[in-house]
Motif scaffolding. Sequence first.
Motif, PDB file in Angstrom:
ATOM      1  N   LEU A  64      -3.388  -0.840  -1.062  1.00 61.77           N
ATOM      2  CA  LEU A  64      -4.021  -0.021  -0.467  1.00 61.77           C
ATOM      3  C   LEU A  64      -4.302   1.071  -1.306  1.00 61.77           C
ATOM      4  O   LEU A  64      -5.563   1.529  -1.371  1.00 61.77           O
ATOM      5  CB  LEU A  64      -3.238   0.528   0.579  1.00 61.77           C
ATOM      6  CG  LEU A  64      -3.854   1.705   1.383  1.00 61.77           C
ATOM      7  CD1 LEU A  64      -5.177   1.421   1.955  1.00 61.77           C
ATOM      8  CD2 LEU A  64      -2.855   2.228   2.594  1.00 61.77           C
ATOM      9  N   ARG A  65      -3.936   1.470  -2.448  1.00 60.11           N
ATOM     10  CA  ARG A  65      -4.103   2.497  -3.214  1.00 60.11           C
ATOM     11  C   ARG A  65      -5.215   1.991  -3.952  1.00 60.11           C
ATOM     12  O   ARG A  65      -6.158   2.931  -4.304  1.00 60.11           O
ATOM     13  CB  ARG A  65      -2.852   2.888  -4.032  1.00 60.11           C
ATOM     14  CG  ARG A  65      -3.329   4.032  -5.129  1.00 60.11           C
ATOM     15  CD  ARG A  65      -1.926   4.536  -5.961  1.00 60.11           C
ATOM     16  NE  ARG A  65      -1.332   3.417  -6.890  1.00 60.11           N
ATOM     17  CZ  ARG A  65      -0.317   3.425  -7.689  1.00 60.11           C
ATOM     18  NH1 ARG A  65       0.105   4.615  -7.609  1.00 60.11           N
ATOM     19  NH2 ARG A  65      -0.088   2.560  -8.317  1.00 60.11           N
ATOM     20  N   LEU A  66      -5.270   0.650  -4.624  1.00 64.01           N
ATOM     21  CA  LEU A  66      -6.297   0.323  -5.441  1.00 64.01           C
ATOM     22  C   LEU A  66      -7.701   0.233  -4.347  1.00 64.01           C
ATOM     23  O   LEU A  66      -8.698   0.499  -5.059  1.00 64.01           O
ATOM     24  CB  LEU A  66      -6.068  -1.030  -5.744  1.00 64.01           C
ATOM     25  CG  LEU A  66      -6.911  -1.824  -6.769  1.00 64.01           C
ATOM     26  CD1 LEU A  66      -7.255  -1.020  -7.722  1.00 64.01           C
ATOM     27  CD2 LEU A  66      -6.500  -3.114  -7.244  1.00 64.01           C
ATOM     28  N   LYS A  67      -7.263  -0.184  -3.193  1.00 63.48           N
ATOM     29  CA  LYS A  67      -8.726  -0.251  -2.504  1.00 63.48           C
ATOM     30  C   LYS A  67      -9.281   1.421  -2.019  1.00 63.48           C
ATOM     31  O   LYS A  67     -10.496   1.323  -2.337  1.00 63.48           O
ATOM     32  CB  LYS A  67      -8.364  -0.856  -0.955  1.00 63.48           C
ATOM     33  CG  LYS A  67      -9.343  -0.792   0.333  1.00 63.48           C
ATOM     34  CD  LYS A  67      -8.962  -1.414   1.343  1.00 63.48           C
ATOM     35  CE  LYS A  67     -10.066  -1.557   2.317  1.00 63.48           C
ATOM     36  NZ  LYS A  67     -10.353  -0.371   2.937  1.00 63.48           N
ATOM     37  N   LEU A  68      -8.363   1.993  -1.893  1.00 60.49           N
ATOM     38  CA  LEU A  68      -8.853   3.451  -1.820  1.00 60.49           C
ATOM     39  C   LEU A  68      -9.419   3.890  -3.085  1.00 60.49           C
ATOM     40  O   LEU A  68     -10.490   4.634  -3.074  1.00 60.49           O
ATOM     41  CB  LEU A  68      -7.824   4.290  -1.411  1.00 60.49           C
ATOM     42  CG  LEU A  68      -7.114   4.120  -0.023  1.00 60.49           C
ATOM     43  CD1 LEU A  68      -5.859   4.715   0.280  1.00 60.49           C
ATOM     44  CD2 LEU A  68      -8.152   4.804   1.201  1.00 60.49           C
TER      45      LEU A  68
END
Length: 79
Positions: A64-68
């Motif tokens: 999720l952090r990478l997507k954000l």
Amino acid sequence: MSHTPHDLREEFPEHAAKLHELKLGNAHFVKLAERYDEINRAIHRAETNLEPVDSMTEETMRKLRLKLKDEIHALLTAR
């Protein structure tokens, strides 16, 4: 594995002015940045065992952090 937080200013030092500009004038960016900071802090707490989580949860949070981060980068580099 690093125990250093991934602050947006550290992740995108070349976009410091744009980060500031978007935080002041783009509500969508503000929401993305707040969510990024929230998940980033949760990952940091998990890494330092302040709030341990299972490996699957940590992996999900990292994704999720990478997507954000990708979404934030797209806004930072949009013309």
